[in-house]
Design a protein around this motif. Structure first.
Motif, mmCIF file in Angstrom:
data_model
loop_
_atom_site.group_PDB
_atom_site.id
_atom_site.type_symbol
_atom_site.label_atom_id
_atom_site.label_comp_id
_atom_site.label_asym_id
_atom_site.label_seq_id
_atom_site.Cartn_x
_atom_site.Cartn_y
_atom_site.Cartn_z
ATOM 1 N N LEU A 342 1.419 -51.518 -9.192
ATOM 2 C CA LEU A 342 2.160 -50.379 -8.568
ATOM 3 C C LEU A 342 1.609 -49.072 -9.422
ATOM 4 C CD1 LEU A 342 4.023 -48.926 -6.880
ATOM 5 C CD2 LEU A 342 6.014 -49.806 -8.458
ATOM 6 N N TYR A 361 -0.171 -49.673 -3.049
ATOM 7 C CA TYR A 361 0.731 -49.534 -3.716
ATOM 8 C C TYR A 361 0.903 -48.559 -4.666
ATOM 9 C CZ TYR A 361 1.237 -54.330 -2.081
ATOM 10 O OH TYR A 361 1.145 -55.420 -1.266
ATOM 11 N N MET A 374 7.610 -48.947 -1.852
ATOM 12 C CA MET A 374 6.623 -49.674 -2.207
ATOM 13 C C MET A 374 7.307 -50.923 -2.841
ATOM 14 S SD MET A 374 3.682 -48.320 -1.842
ATOM 15 C CE MET A 374 4.630 -47.921 -0.043
#
Length: 414
Positions: A342, A361, A374
């Motif tokens: 992420l 992401y 996300m």
């Protein structure tokens, strides 16, 4: 063809900084390729890296004018409580300690250099002592590769970093000389090469990209998972110091919003923060609960490594900015961990460039709703398959030793 390399590293203690970790990783991978490696380091203690890598600790010169002046300054400041460093750096550009350390390093290079095919200077933080030391050895410049891990001087950092150092004009001239005297230069990221090349154009001609390498943990350590992580949970990890410019607020508020949107996740998810965060200490302490964990200090590298490999998601958190030319030192470890990443950072980011425009992401660091979205997507994917992988062999190749060898052997720097 390069066969022998002399490496001048400011530190090879992997616990003292992220820069030292990537320095050691680079050294070990150069050895894996098959180069004969000798390392001079200014760690101030004996450290051996194994695998037939000769490591020599550089002694500090203790009989010089600079040494005497540096110790006199320390005593004066301790007695008077007056910090005179800023006045001295305005006059000379650097501290007396910097000059003495650099002289100690250059003396060691003169002593131990044995006609190696390549000399690589590695530093940490905003120091670059080995680079300064090499400037005083013009006969060796034709063999010199100057590795630039971060922008320098500090006023060349992108916003929100806005600190102008005392004696900045001397530091700028120092790096201009590095750009002109080093036969080759290297940067961990393409964006950093372009960024520094906009200030010192010669870097564009001499620079190659040598991304940070993965530092492998000794398999014989037999490390157990720490108690704060349940491997059966949906775990998200941010590993690394949280400086003032690297705010965790958006991440934490986004995670909390995710929990309100997926209330069942409160019983099977956890956000883990490992590293120092002095600027955000009070905020973080008020957030800690069963779903948010903070180590409240540094964590040994071997522990971070095993946690990275056993979480569901690794997080890379960058500053709120228009551009992030840095390649985080943990990026290769996140790729090796092979878990979804992420990325919280700006539109123009080296990490984003490597992950690719189609990487799903991504969010700005302070976009709470997007971060929650996300995390929600990652959580839904985890419910369907807890063994989700990053699965990016292209990045593994980019961070691997074959690419590293190609860059080292790229003699013309283009």
């Amino acid at each position: 063809m390069v066969k022998t390399i002399l490496i001048i590293s400011e530190s090879i203690d992997i616990e003292d900084s992220s820069a030292s970790k990537v320095n050691v990783a680079l050294i070990k991978n150069l050895k894996k390729i098959g180069y004969q490696i000798r390392v001079l380091h200014y760690t101030r203690k004996e450290i051996q890296l194994g695998n037939a890598i000769e490591c020599i600790a550089i002694p500090e010169i203790k009989f010089s004018l600079y040494y005497l002046l540096s110790r006199t300054q320390r005593v004066f400041q301790r007695i008077t409580k007056i910090n005179v460093s800023k006045y001295l750096e305005r006059l000379f550009g650097h501290s007396f300690t910097f000059f003495n350390d650099s002289k100690s390093i250059s003396k060691a290079i003169d002593k131990y250099y044995d006609d190696e095919d390549l000399i690589i200077t590695l530093s940490k933080g905003a120091s670059f002592r080995p680079h300064y030391a090499m400037l005083s050895l013009p006969s060796k410049h034709n063999n010199w590769l100057a590795y630039i891990h971060d922008p320098y001087p500090f006023h060349f950092y992108p916003r929100p970093y806005n600190w102008v150092e005392f004696g900045y004009q001397f530091k700028e001239e120092f790096f201009r000389q590095v750009s002109e005297k080093a036969k080759r230069s290297a940067f961990p990221s393409q964006l950093l090469k372009e960024w520094m090349g906009s200030y010192f154009s010669n870097f564009l001609a001499t620079g190659v990209i040598i991304p940070h390498q993965n530092l492998e943990v000794d398999a014989n350590l037999n490390i157990e998972l720490p108690a704060y992580i349940n491997p059966n949970y949906f775990n998200l990890l941010h590993a690394g110091n949280l400086m003032k410019q690297r705010s965790p607020v958006g991440l934490i508020e986004g995670y909390k919003l995710f929990l309100t949107q997926y209330p069942e996740a409160k019983d099977c998810s956890k956000l883990l923060l490992l590293g120092n965060a002095d600027y955000y200490k009070n905020y973080l302490q008020n957030q800690l609960n069963n779903t948010i964990y903070w180590s409240q200090g540094n964590v040994p590298f071997f522990e971070v490594d095993i946690v990275q490999k056993n979480v569901s998601v690794n997080i890379i958190l960058e500053s709120k900015s228009e551009i992030s030319p840095f390649l985080p030192g943990k990026f290769p470890h996140c790729v090796t961990a092979n878990k979804p990443i992420l990325l919280l950072g700006p539109h123009y980011s080296e990490t984003k460039r490597l992950l690719g425009d189609g990487y799903p992401y991504l969010s700005e660091v302070d976009d709470v709703e997007c971060i929650a979205e996300m995390i929600g997507t990652l959580y839904t994917n985890w419910l369907e398959n807890p063994k989700q992988l990053l699965d990016r062999p292209d990045l593994e190749d980019y961070l691997g030793i074959e690419y590293l060898k190609a860059q080292i052997e790229n003699g013309d720097g283009n």
